[in-house]
Design a protein around this motif. Structure first.
Motif, PDB file in Angstrom:
ATOM      1  N   ARG A   1      11.304  32.681  54.651  1.00 12.42           N
ATOM      2  CA  ARG A   1      11.977  31.503  55.169  1.00 12.42           C
ATOM      3  C   ARG A   1      11.171  30.228  54.996  1.00 12.42           C
ATOM      4  O   ARG A   1      11.720  29.176  54.674  1.00 12.42           O
ATOM      5  N   LEU A   2       9.842  30.347  55.177  1.00 16.20           N
ATOM      6  CA  LEU A   2       9.012  29.157  55.043  1.00 16.20           C
ATOM      7  C   LEU A   2       9.115  28.617  53.618  1.00 16.20           C
ATOM      8  O   LEU A   2       9.248  27.405  53.415  1.00 16.20           O
TER       9      LEU A   2
ATOM     10  N   ALA B   1      11.638  29.002  51.622  1.00 13.21           N
ATOM     11  CA  ALA B   1      12.970  28.401  51.508  1.00 13.21           C
ATOM     12  C   ALA B   1      12.987  27.013  52.139  1.00 13.21           C
ATOM     13  O   ALA B   1      13.628  26.089  51.614  1.00 13.21           O
ATOM     14  N   GLU B   2      12.262  26.862  53.240  1.00  2.57           N
ATOM     15  CA  GLU B   2      12.262  25.555  53.912  1.00  2.57           C
ATOM     16  C   GLU B   2      11.513  24.508  53.102  1.00  2.57           C
ATOM     17  O   GLU B   2      11.936  23.356  53.022  1.00  2.57           O
TER      18      GLU B   2
ATOM     19  N   VAL C   1      11.171  24.560  49.840  1.00  7.20           N
ATOM     20  CA  VAL C   1      12.066  24.256  48.717  1.00  7.20           C
ATOM     21  C   VAL C   1      13.155  23.280  49.159  1.00  7.20           C
ATOM     22  O   VAL C   1      13.462  22.300  48.479  1.00  7.20           O
ATOM     23  N   THR C   2      13.737  23.528  50.336  1.00  3.62           N
ATOM     24  CA  THR C   2      14.802  22.665  50.849  1.00  3.62           C
ATOM     25  C   THR C   2      14.326  21.215  51.003  1.00  3.62           C
ATOM     26  O   THR C   2      15.012  20.279  50.591  1.00  3.62           O
ATOM     27  N   VAL C   3      13.138  21.059  51.583  1.00  2.00           N
ATOM     28  CA  VAL C   3      12.627  19.705  51.806  1.00  2.00           C
ATOM     29  C   VAL C   3      12.346  19.007  50.476  1.00  2.00           C
ATOM     30  O   VAL C   3      12.667  17.824  50.308  1.00  2.00           O
TER      31      VAL C   3
ATOM     32  N   ILE D   1      13.823  19.573  47.609  1.00  2.00           N
ATOM     33  CA  ILE D   1      15.115  19.222  47.009  1.00  2.00           C
ATOM     34  C   ILE D   1      15.718  18.000  47.706  1.00  2.00           C
ATOM     35  O   ILE D   1      16.228  17.086  47.060  1.00  2.00           O
ATOM     36  N   ALA D   2      15.609  17.974  49.042  1.00  2.00           N
ATOM     37  CA  ALA D   2      16.122  16.817  49.777  1.00  2.00           C
ATOM     38  C   ALA D   2      15.437  15.541  49.289  1.00  2.00           C
ATOM     39  O   ALA D   2      16.085  14.506  49.094  1.00  2.00           O
TER      40      ALA D   2
ATOM     41  N   LEU E   1      21.312  28.123  50.686  1.00  2.00           N
ATOM     42  CA  LEU E   1      19.959  27.813  51.142  1.00  2.00           C
ATOM     43  C   LEU E   1      19.986  27.208  52.549  1.00  2.00           C
ATOM     44  O   LEU E   1      19.187  27.564  53.412  1.00  2.00           O
TER      45      LEU E   1
ATOM     46  N   VAL F   1      17.732  28.235  56.544  1.00  2.00           N
ATOM     47  CA  VAL F   1      16.564  27.497  57.019  1.00  2.00           C
ATOM     48  C   VAL F   1      16.834  26.931  58.410  1.00  2.00           C
ATOM     49  O   VAL F   1      17.980  26.873  58.852  1.00  2.00           O
TER      50      VAL F   1
ATOM     51  N   LEU G   1      18.132  17.870  54.207  1.00  4.09           N
ATOM     52  CA  LEU G   1      18.937  18.108  53.014  1.00  4.09           C
ATOM     53  C   LEU G   1      20.311  17.453  53.139  1.00  4.09           C
ATOM     54  O   LEU G   1      20.795  16.792  52.223  1.00  4.09           O
TER      55      LEU G   1
ATOM     56  N   ALA H   1      20.103  13.634  52.868  1.00  4.90           N
ATOM     57  CA  ALA H   1      19.927  13.219  51.474  1.00  4.90           C
ATOM     58  C   ALA H   1      21.250  13.336  50.718  1.00  4.90           C
ATOM     59  O   ALA H   1      21.646  12.432  49.974  1.00  4.90           O
TER      60      ALA H   1
END
Lengths: 288, 309
Positions: free
Chosen positions: A14-15, A17-18, A20-22, A24-25, B100, B104, B112, B115
């Motif tokens: 999960r970490l 994934a988090e 990666v999420t940030v 991408i954001a 995804l 999370v 996300l 954005a």
């Protein structure tokens, strides 16, 4: 919306994934950051072969140029008037149609539904040519809706957002229990009264979703503003205001970024105001 | 449908409720479609538009001219390719990020979504300019960064000069501003799947992949259908981005799509008949592609088509 908590509470991945999420954001937001940053950069820092992702000397120069030189305020107001008119009218018209198509039984209902479905798929941009001629002849009879007038833009965007709006609202109207209507009828409420005073507030999430899409649609328009508003420059909308700074040889990027920023703000405000209801609205559109 | 007392009452009320939207749609949508087809059969230039010359009926000549025009086929191929890349791109990116987002915690997810909301809010014209500026030949950050990390050939590289670069850049911008719709829609769909069902499946020994395929996918299919159809409809008729980012279709019209091509033929070339013929082709193409998609969805026996009719 009912948020069902997922089981996966602690997972080693999960970490990752988090993170990666940030990341991408950040990537998704970067063009916006660059737009706002460039709008605040002083002239010497924008058009340089060595651009920096920060500035230590933020200035309002570009905004001043935009607001004083180009009649930007007028164009801004024009865009706002058109978009709000489209929102209000499409809410009213699509709501009435959705009610009729959902709660009334009448001959030809299925045919109408199919037609609205197909209407959503018609590439409206392809209709620019006949619409140009149509608005020209409309203008001869009703000047406010002819070429060079904002009314022509309102009509076109209204017609284009209606099919999707009707389709979307249908689900919401259908979700209101029939018993409610029967109870209202027993209490002596007329059909019109029930429609506006009881049904209308109940489908609010759907109305929100419809208004967002209608607003964005009208606000974004470049093609029809370009085609319809030819000679009365005071009736042009925002896209044309930006074109002034955009020259092949000597583009004023600071001003382009400042006007792009100003143009994005109303949509952003609109989104922030309604975002809580938007997700439910989009999901609800198909559940009904 | 029952024809009783209520049905007749309903009919009259329905007319009153439907009339405002009906009149508008008939005037601004249906009539122009008829006109579009009609104009495409005529030699309709500036003199005819001004009423200074009589109309000459050409029959299918405009279409014959299109079919024998090499540029038309090139533009057609580019339109389909460009739209396919944009549709696939926004669906894959949007759905992947939706999945995804369900895995999370709140803070990264909010970042996300914020954005994505920002990208979604950016008007097409503003987005076009920002991307153009980021990829600018002389002042763009991207060239600067690329040459900074060792790709010295990228200094002063023109992204909009060759066709692939230009279309790639426009496609990236289009995907950037259209994936948020898919993300929000699919996220709402996935969250609506009851947790108990997934739990029960897990207890029965179903793998994540298996329950995704057999439970989540069928349940979100209606939303996926809507997202796909909307993407097809949007991406096939992209005008602003292509027009602005490639400066009206590029040098010698190398970066045209049908939309811009029709516009240029009609309003710049003053051949409204030919422009209308292109518009008819575009409409038929879009209708058949979306129609085909709806049909395959329906054949799959899923609710997706039901949600649409």
């Amino acid at each position: 919306m009912t948020n069902v908590r997922r089981r996966r509470v602690r997972r080693p991945g999960r970490l990752v994934a988090e993170i990666v999420t940030v990341v991408i954001a950040g990537l998704v937001a970067f063009p916006l950051y660059w737009m706002v940053l460039s709008a605040f950069k002083p002239a010497g820092e924008i058009q340089t072969a060595d651009p920096k992702p920060w500035t230590f000397a933020p200035t309002l120069d570009s905004f001043t140029r935009v607001l004083t030189v180009s009649g930007f305020g007028r164009y801004f107001l024009n865009s706002l008037v058109v978009a709000l008119a489209v929102v209000v009218l499409s809410l009213l018209l699509s709501f009435l149609s959705a009610v009729a198509l959902t709660r009334f039984r009448f001959r030809g209902r299925t045919v109408l539904l199919v037609m609205i479905l197909v209407a959503q798929m018609v590439p409206v941009e392809a209709l620019t040519i006949p619409l140009f001629f149509l608005m020209r002849s409309v203008g001869a009879a009703v000047p406010a809706f002819g070429l060079n007038e904002l009314g022509s833009l309102v009509l076109v965007h209204l017609a284009f957002s209606l099919p999707f709006a009707i389709w979307m609202l249908r689900g919401f109207v259908a979700a209101v229990p029939v018993e409610l209507e029967e109870a209202a009828k027993l209490d002596g409420a007329s059909r019109m009264r029930f429609t506006w005073q009881i049904l209308f507030p109940l489908v609010a999430p759907g109305l929100v979703a419809v208004s967002v899409l209608a607003f964005i649609h009208a606000w974004n328009d470049f093609l029809f503003a370009k085609t319809f508003i030819i000679s009365h420059t005071e009736n042009q909308t925002l896209p044309q205001a930006i074109l002034v700074f955009f020259k092949p040889e000597d583009t004023d990027w600071g001003a382009v970024m400042a006007s792009s920023t100003l143009m994005t703000i109303p949509v952003l405000v609109f989104f922030v105001l309604v975002q809580r209801r938007l997700v439910g609205g989009l999901a609800g559109a198909v559940k009904g | 449908m029952a024809v009783g007392k209520t049905a007749r009452g309903d009919g009259r009320a329905a007319v009153r409720y439907l009339l405002p939207a009906g009149i508008l749609l008939a005037a601004i949508l249906v009539y122009p479609i008829y006109q579009l087809v009609l104009i495409s059969f005529y030699d309709y230039g500036q003199p005819q538009a001004a009423g200074a010359a009589p109309l000459e009926f050409l029959g299918l000549d405009n279409y014959a001219a299109l079919v024998s025009d090499v540029q038309f086929w090139t533009v057609l191929a580019k339109t389909v390719g460009f739209a396919a890349v944009c549709v696939a791109g926004s669906l894959v990116v949007g759905t992947a990020l939706a999945v995804l987002a369900t895995r999370v915690r709140t803070v990264p997810r909010m970042l996300l979504f914020l954005a994505a909301l920002g990208a979604w809010s950016t008007p097409a014209i503003a987005g076009s300019y920002v991307w153009l500026f980021l990829f600018d030949t002389d002042f763009g950050l991207v060239n600067e960064v690329l040459s900074g990390i060792g790709f010295s050939g990228m200094a002063h590289h023109s992204w909009t000069f060759d066709t692939y670069g230009a279309f790639g850049l426009v496609a990236a911008e289009v995907i950037w501003c259209s994936f948020p719709f898919v993300l929000v829609t699919m996220y709402a769909g996935i969250r609506a799947v009851p947790g108990e069902v997934l739990e029960a499946a897990a207890l029965d020994g179903a793998s994540t992949w298996r329950s995704t395929r057999s439970i989540v996918l069928p349940m979100v299919r209606p939303l996926l259908t809507i997202a796909t159809i909307q993407s097809i409809i949007w991406d096939f008729k992209v005008f602003t981005q292509i027009y602005v980012m490639t400066n009206g279709g590029g040098v010698a019209g190398r970066n045209l799509v049908l939309n811009v091509y029709a516009y240029q033929q009609a309003f710049a070339g003053q051949d409204y008949g030919l422009g209308s013929a292109i518009g008819v082709v575009m409409t038929l193409l879009l209708l058949s592609i979306t129609g085909l998609y709806v049909r395959t969805q329906r054949r799959a026996g899923q609710e997706g088509a039901a949600a649409w009719g």
